[in-house]
Motif scaffolding. Structure first.
Motif, short mmCIF file in Angstrom:
data_model
loop_
_atom_site.label_atom_id
_atom_site.label_comp_id
_atom_site.label_asym_id
_atom_site.label_seq_id
_atom_site.Cartn_x
_atom_site.Cartn_y
_atom_site.Cartn_z
N ARG A 32 40.06 47.83 34.04
CA ARG A 32 40.02 46.36 34.27
C ARG A 32 38.80 45.79 33.89
O ARG A 32 37.58 46.47 33.97
CB ARG A 32 40.40 46.09 35.48
CG ARG A 32 41.62 46.48 35.99
CD ARG A 32 42.01 46.11 37.58
NE ARG A 32 43.50 45.90 37.76
CZ ARG A 32 44.11 47.32 38.11
NH1 ARG A 32 43.51 48.26 38.24
NH2 ARG A 32 45.39 47.07 38.19
N PHE A 33 38.68 44.61 33.10
CA PHE A 33 37.76 43.90 32.84
C PHE A 33 38.20 42.45 33.46
O PHE A 33 39.21 42.23 33.70
CB PHE A 33 37.49 43.94 31.42
CG PHE A 33 37.29 45.12 30.68
CD1 PHE A 33 35.83 45.43 30.62
CD2 PHE A 33 38.04 46.05 29.97
CE1 PHE A 33 35.65 46.84 30.11
CE2 PHE A 33 37.83 47.14 29.45
CZ PHE A 33 36.53 47.68 29.33
N GLU A 34 37.03 41.60 33.31
CA GLU A 34 37.35 40.42 33.81
C GLU A 34 38.46 39.60 33.22
O GLU A 34 38.24 39.35 31.79
CB GLU A 34 36.12 39.41 33.85
CG GLU A 34 36.14 38.11 34.32
CD GLU A 34 35.18 37.26 34.44
OE1 GLU A 34 35.20 36.12 34.50
OE2 GLU A 34 34.05 37.82 34.34
N GLY A 35 39.49 39.20 33.66
CA GLY A 35 40.79 38.75 32.87
C GLY A 35 41.46 39.48 31.98
O GLY A 35 42.28 39.02 31.22
N LEU A 36 41.35 40.74 31.93
CA LEU A 36 41.92 41.81 31.07
C LEU A 36 42.19 43.11 31.75
O LEU A 36 41.50 43.78 32.34
CB LEU A 36 41.12 42.07 29.89
CG LEU A 36 41.76 42.94 28.78
CD1 LEU A 36 42.97 42.24 28.19
CD2 LEU A 36 40.66 43.23 27.68
N ARG A 37 43.50 43.49 31.51
CA ARG A 37 43.67 45.07 31.90
C ARG A 37 44.22 45.79 30.81
O ARG A 37 45.03 45.01 30.08
CB ARG A 37 44.74 44.76 33.03
CG ARG A 37 45.63 46.28 33.60
CD ARG A 37 46.37 46.21 34.37
NE ARG A 37 47.60 45.56 33.88
CZ ARG A 37 48.63 45.14 34.81
NH1 ARG A 37 48.64 45.44 35.95
NH2 ARG A 37 49.73 44.80 33.97
N ILE A 38 43.60 47.04 30.72
CA ILE A 38 43.87 47.84 29.43
C ILE A 38 44.57 49.03 29.97
O ILE A 38 44.10 49.69 31.14
CB ILE A 38 42.95 48.21 28.65
CG1 ILE A 38 42.28 46.88 28.09
CG2 ILE A 38 43.13 49.24 27.47
CD1 ILE A 38 40.88 47.37 27.38
N GLN A 39 45.85 49.47 29.71
CA GLN A 39 46.55 50.71 30.37
C GLN A 39 46.99 51.63 29.13
O GLN A 39 47.24 51.13 28.01
CB GLN A 39 47.92 50.21 30.94
CG GLN A 39 47.61 49.54 32.02
CD GLN A 39 48.75 49.01 33.00
OE1 GLN A 39 49.70 48.27 32.34
NE2 GLN A 39 48.85 49.29 34.38
N LEU A 40 46.76 52.87 29.41
CA LEU A 40 47.55 54.01 28.59
C LEU A 40 48.50 54.33 29.61
O LEU A 40 48.53 54.74 30.57
CB LEU A 40 46.75 55.14 28.33
CG LEU A 40 46.96 56.28 27.45
CD1 LEU A 40 47.68 55.82 26.05
CD2 LEU A 40 46.22 57.47 27.41
#
Length: 73
Positions: A32-40
């Motif tokens: 997670r980053f501020e305002g963003l979620r990255i998933q594999l």
């Protein structure tokens, strides 16, 4: 949203969380980053989700086939 610095993601160091579907299993690794979620996400064969997400998503398939269906009421 703030700027996200370019970086390599060490996916091997991120825990896999198991999420059973109506059928099959999904394994999520999330950063997670501020305002963003990255998933594999890894789906087993025949995986079917319990729900329909109203959010917009960007999908990049690394292997296999991804089929998205939306059932209208």
């Amino acid at each position: 949203m703030s700027n996200i610095p370019f970086q390599s993601i060490g996916w091997l160091s991120i825990d896999k969380i198991e999420y059973p579907g109506k059928s099959g299993i999904a394994f999520w690794q999330t950063i997670r980053f501020e305002g963003l979620r990255i998933q594999l996400v890894e789906y087993s064969n025949g995986y079917l989700a319990h729900h329909w997400s109203q959010k917009g998503h960007i999908v990049h398939s690394l292997e296999g086939e991804f089929k998205q269906e939306r059932k209208l009421n």
